[in-house]
Design a protein around this motif. Structure first.
Motif, PDB file in Angstrom:
ATOM      1  N   ARG A 250       0.817  -1.217   0.000  1.00  0.00           N
ATOM      2  CA  ARG A 250       0.000   0.000   0.000  1.00  0.00           C
ATOM      3  C   ARG A 250       0.852   1.268   0.000  1.00  0.00           C
ATOM      4  O   ARG A 250       0.315   2.378  -0.021  1.00  0.00           O
ATOM      5  N   GLN A 251       2.172   1.098   0.055  1.00  0.00           N
ATOM      6  CA  GLN A 251       3.093   2.234   0.083  1.00  0.00           C
ATOM      7  C   GLN A 251       2.769   3.182   1.247  1.00  0.00           C
ATOM      8  O   GLN A 251       2.715   4.414   1.085  1.00  0.00           O
ATOM      9  N   VAL A 252       2.505   2.615   2.443  1.00  0.00           N
ATOM     10  CA  VAL A 252       2.170   3.438   3.615  1.00  0.00           C
ATOM     11  C   VAL A 252       3.404   4.128   4.198  1.00  0.00           C
ATOM     12  O   VAL A 252       3.288   5.149   4.869  1.00  0.00           O
ATOM     13  N   ILE A 253       4.590   3.562   3.948  1.00  0.00           N
ATOM     14  CA  ILE A 253       5.829   4.172   4.432  1.00  0.00           C
ATOM     15  C   ILE A 253       6.246   5.239   3.421  1.00  0.00           C
ATOM     16  O   ILE A 253       6.491   4.933   2.252  1.00  0.00           O
ATOM     17  N   GLN A 254       6.329   6.477   3.862  1.00  0.00           N
ATOM     18  CA  GLN A 254       6.611   7.587   2.958  1.00  0.00           C
ATOM     19  C   GLN A 254       8.101   7.905   2.830  1.00  0.00           C
ATOM     20  O   GLN A 254       8.538   8.393   1.795  1.00  0.00           O
ATOM     21  N   ASN A 255       8.862   7.626   3.901  1.00  0.00           N
ATOM     22  CA  ASN A 255      10.279   7.984   3.859  1.00  0.00           C
ATOM     23  C   ASN A 255      11.033   7.214   4.943  1.00  0.00           C
ATOM     24  O   ASN A 255      10.420   6.665   5.864  1.00  0.00           O
ATOM     25  N   VAL A 256      12.343   7.187   4.817  1.00  0.00           N
ATOM     26  CA  VAL A 256      13.196   6.546   5.829  1.00  0.00           C
ATOM     27  C   VAL A 256      14.436   7.399   6.049  1.00  0.00           C
ATOM     28  O   VAL A 256      14.880   8.121   5.145  1.00  0.00           O
TER      29      VAL A 256
ATOM     30  N   VAL B 226      17.570  -0.602  15.320  1.00  0.00           N
ATOM     31  CA  VAL B 226      16.394  -0.115  16.060  1.00  0.00           C
ATOM     32  C   VAL B 226      15.448   0.539  15.067  1.00  0.00           C
ATOM     33  O   VAL B 226      15.856   1.432  14.302  1.00  0.00           O
ATOM     34  N   LEU B 227      14.189   0.099  15.056  1.00  0.00           N
ATOM     35  CA  LEU B 227      13.178   0.671  14.178  1.00  0.00           C
ATOM     36  C   LEU B 227      12.327   1.671  14.935  1.00  0.00           C
ATOM     37  O   LEU B 227      11.791   1.339  16.007  1.00  0.00           O
ATOM     38  N   GLN B 228      12.215   2.862  14.403  1.00  0.00           N
ATOM     39  CA  GLN B 228      11.379   3.891  15.023  1.00  0.00           C
ATOM     40  C   GLN B 228      10.374   4.391  13.990  1.00  0.00           C
ATOM     41  O   GLN B 228      10.749   4.963  12.971  1.00  0.00           O
ATOM     42  N   PHE B 229       9.085   4.171  14.264  1.00  0.00           N
ATOM     43  CA  PHE B 229       8.024   4.556  13.336  1.00  0.00           C
ATOM     44  C   PHE B 229       7.430   5.907  13.771  1.00  0.00           C
ATOM     45  O   PHE B 229       6.892   6.030  14.879  1.00  0.00           O
ATOM     46  N   ASN B 230       7.536   6.908  12.902  1.00  0.00           N
ATOM     47  CA  ASN B 230       7.020   8.242  13.165  1.00  0.00           C
ATOM     48  C   ASN B 230       5.906   8.577  12.203  1.00  0.00           C
ATOM     49  O   ASN B 230       6.071   8.399  10.971  1.00  0.00           O
ATOM     50  N   GLN B 231       4.783   9.079  12.744  1.00  0.00           N
ATOM     51  CA  GLN B 231       3.652   9.422  11.877  1.00  0.00           C
ATOM     52  C   GLN B 231       3.844  10.834  11.309  1.00  0.00           C
ATOM     53  O   GLN B 231       4.237  11.764  12.003  1.00  0.00           O
ATOM     54  N   LEU B 232       3.562  10.968  10.015  1.00  0.00           N
ATOM     55  CA  LEU B 232       3.618  12.262   9.363  1.00  0.00           C
ATOM     56  C   LEU B 232       2.305  12.986   9.572  1.00  0.00           C
ATOM     57  O   LEU B 232       1.230  12.374   9.631  1.00  0.00           O
ATOM     58  N   ASN B 233       2.388  14.294   9.673  1.00  0.00           N
ATOM     59  CA  ASN B 233       1.157  15.100   9.846  1.00  0.00           C
ATOM     60  C   ASN B 233       0.367  15.137   8.537  1.00  0.00           C
ATOM     61  O   ASN B 233       0.909  15.195   7.454  1.00  0.00           O
TER      62      ASN B 233
ATOM     63  N   TYR C 171       8.937   6.869   8.399  1.00  0.00           N
ATOM     64  CA  TYR C 171       7.842   7.841   8.405  1.00  0.00           C
ATOM     65  C   TYR C 171       6.637   7.271   7.649  1.00  0.00           C
ATOM     66  O   TYR C 171       6.774   6.832   6.506  1.00  0.00           O
ATOM     67  N   TYR C 172       5.479   7.316   8.306  1.00  0.00           N
ATOM     68  CA  TYR C 172       4.286   6.718   7.699  1.00  0.00           C
ATOM     69  C   TYR C 172       3.096   7.676   7.746  1.00  0.00           C
ATOM     70  O   TYR C 172       3.046   8.608   8.557  1.00  0.00           O
ATOM     71  N   LYS C 173       2.099   7.419   6.881  1.00  0.00           N
ATOM     72  CA  LYS C 173       0.855   8.197   6.864  1.00  0.00           C
ATOM     73  C   LYS C 173      -0.329   7.362   7.319  1.00  0.00           C
ATOM     74  O   LYS C 173      -1.195   7.836   8.033  1.00  0.00           O
TER      75      LYS C 173
END
Length: 512
Positions: free
Chosen positions: A457-463, A505-512, A477-479
């Protein structure tokens, strides 16, 4: 009963040594692949009489073979068709009569290729199926030998010599030994090649086309117990050529007919052919001999495929070949593009840190492997890695040499270090220990980045990456909800950790 699929093409190739009917079906990619390949050893050049006419016996062989081909053709409703003839029919003084006979009996327009056309189609086949930008091609048939020189993929020179395997064999004298006859052939072809100044001292690859070149490569592969299937772009050097030649000269014809890799119908003419390749190799001062499985008929196919294009060749042979594989195995192009973006971001940061001495050449291998990662799931998801490696290592991928194909197969099939070691074992001598470690790293990275698009679904926008001495933090970074991607990435990161020798270490951050 006629085949209901109407997208077929057919070529009849009337050569001096053999005649072939090849029928092709068009794939959804637009490319043509063989569905029939019928060969008849006709040796038409032996039927040229003292007046240089094809004799009545030769005409019977020609027409009877064509009648057999017509029976096979009858079940295929082809759209494109060519009946073409080369050296023997071209040299026959009664060729116009032969054209009329073929038209009367089969309603086919037999086209006699000129020497220039025959050489051009061989060149076209090579530049559209290899990544070579400069080389000398040699296509040795029974009655003629075509050579071309291309640079920057453009044809610069071409020439057709009026000798082939059968005409060189005719130089043999019964009272001479095999070695003495071979020496006679050697001197004859050397004088012929010396007459073309543009052949000399090029220091570039010599590319062999046709059955004799193919048989020589097959013998070499068998002698070396070569672990990879496929002949296209197989490489040899002058020592290989000399070894095979000396062995074949040393044994009688009866034993030569049983040599693995050598067709029985070529056993009596293979020595003149290899002598010719050796002399040309020395004349060119070639840096390697490369076999092209694609030849005259393929050149005609490419001319059909590219008829409406501005150039005579594909802009990028390897990309064309990979796109063809993507379509054939129903790979998801949206996912491929997205994983390509994510992988490039991570690779560039690893490269900037000079990690594991990564190079831009490594990115090239990795970027190509992205197209074909986990290809084997098309066959069976449970044994996907095994199928992926086998499919990639043992099918022709135009634009890749065999060692390059191996590297991409190892990266794209990566499952874990144990499976990687199993796959690489027969090829250990091909790669250094350092290279094996590096490709294991690239494979584990690709496995991780594909996990970051687990749901396609291409939910990950950037790394992004933060590197420490013993740790790499991968900021993702995800939406949309990334729970599936998070689960798969956490599950797969252990392979990357092991290959890179750092904690991830994986850190998932939500984009606004």
């Amino acid at each position: 009963m006629k085949n209901t699929n109407e997208d077929y093409s057919a070529i009849i190739d009337i050569g001096s040594n053999s005649m072939r009917l090849v029928i092709y079906q068009k794939e959804k990619t637009g490319r043509l692949y063989e569905v029939e390949n019928v060969k008849a050893v006709s040796r038409l050049s032996n039927y040229l009489d003292h007046e240089h006419n094809l004799s009545p016996e030769g005409i019977d062989v020609l027409l009877n073979t064509l009648a057999h081909f017509a029976d096979v053709l009858a079940i295929y409703p082809y759209r494109q068709f060519m009946c073409m003839a080369t050296a023997t029919i071209r040299q026959a003084h009664n060729r116009h009569e032969l054209i009329k006979l073929v038209k009367q009996k089969f309603d086919w327009d037999m086209i006699i290729l000129s020497e220039k056309e025959e050489a051009y189609y061989g060149y076209l086949a090579v530049v559209n199926s290899t990544s070579l930008t400069e080389g000398i091609t040699v296509d040795m048939g029974g009655g003629s030998t075509e050579v071309t020189y291309f640079k920057n993929r453009e044809l610069v020179h071409s020439h057709s010599f009026p000798f082939g395997t059968l005409t060189l064999k005719a130089l043999y004298q019964d009272d001479l030994t095999e070695q003495e006859n071979a020496q006679k052939v050697r001197q004859f072809v050397k004088d012929q090649f010396e007459s073309l100044p543009w052949l000399r001292d090029r220091h570039i690859p010599l590319i062999g086309i046709g059955g004799s070149a193919r048989n020589m490569a097959q013998i070499d592969q068998n002698e070396k117990s070569y672990p990879m299937a496929g002949l296209h772009q197989y490489q040899m050097n002058v020592y290989d050529i000399n070894r095979i030649l000396n062995y074949l000269i040393s044994i009688p014809l009866s034993k030569r007919e049983k040599v693995e890799g050598l067709s029985k119908d070529r056993a009596d003419i293979i020595i003149p052919a290899i002598e010719t390749f050796k002399v040309l190799y020395e004349t060119v001062k070639a840096d390697q001999f490369i076999l092209s499985q694609k030849g005259l008929r393929d050149g005609i196919n490419y001319s059909w495929l590219l008829a409406n294009h501005d150039t005579a060749y594909f802009p990028n042979v390897l990309e064309e070949s990979l796109n063809e594989i993507v379509m054939r195995y129903n790979q998801n192009m949206n996912q491929i593009s997205h994983v390509h973006f994510l992988t490039r971001k991570i690779f560039n940061q690893l490269f900037a840190q000079q990690l594991k001495t990564l190079t831009q050449a490594d990115w090239s291998y990795l970027s190509h492997a992205i197209y074909v990662f986990n290809l084997g799931q098309y066959i069976d998801s449970e044994s996907s890695a095994q199928h992926t490696f086998y499919l990639l290592a043992n099918q022709t991928i135009d634009g890749l040499l065999n060692h390059e194909k191996l590297i991409i197969a190892l990266i794209a099939s990566y499952k874990d270090s144990v499976t990687f070691d199993q796959f690489v074992k027969p090829y250990k001598s091909w790669l250094t220990k350092h290279e094996r470690k590096k490709y294991r790293l690239l494979g584990s990275l690709l496995k991780l980045t594909y996990a970051l698009d687990a749901t396609k679904r291409q939910v990950i926008q950037n790394v992004d990456i933060q590197m420490k001495q013993k740790q790499i933090k991968l900021i993702v970074y995800y939406k949309k909800n990334p729970s599936a991607e998070s689960y798969q990435a956490e599950k797969q990161k252990k392979h990357f950790e092991k290959a890179i020798n750092k904690k991830v270490v994986l850190q998932f951050n939500q984009l606004n």
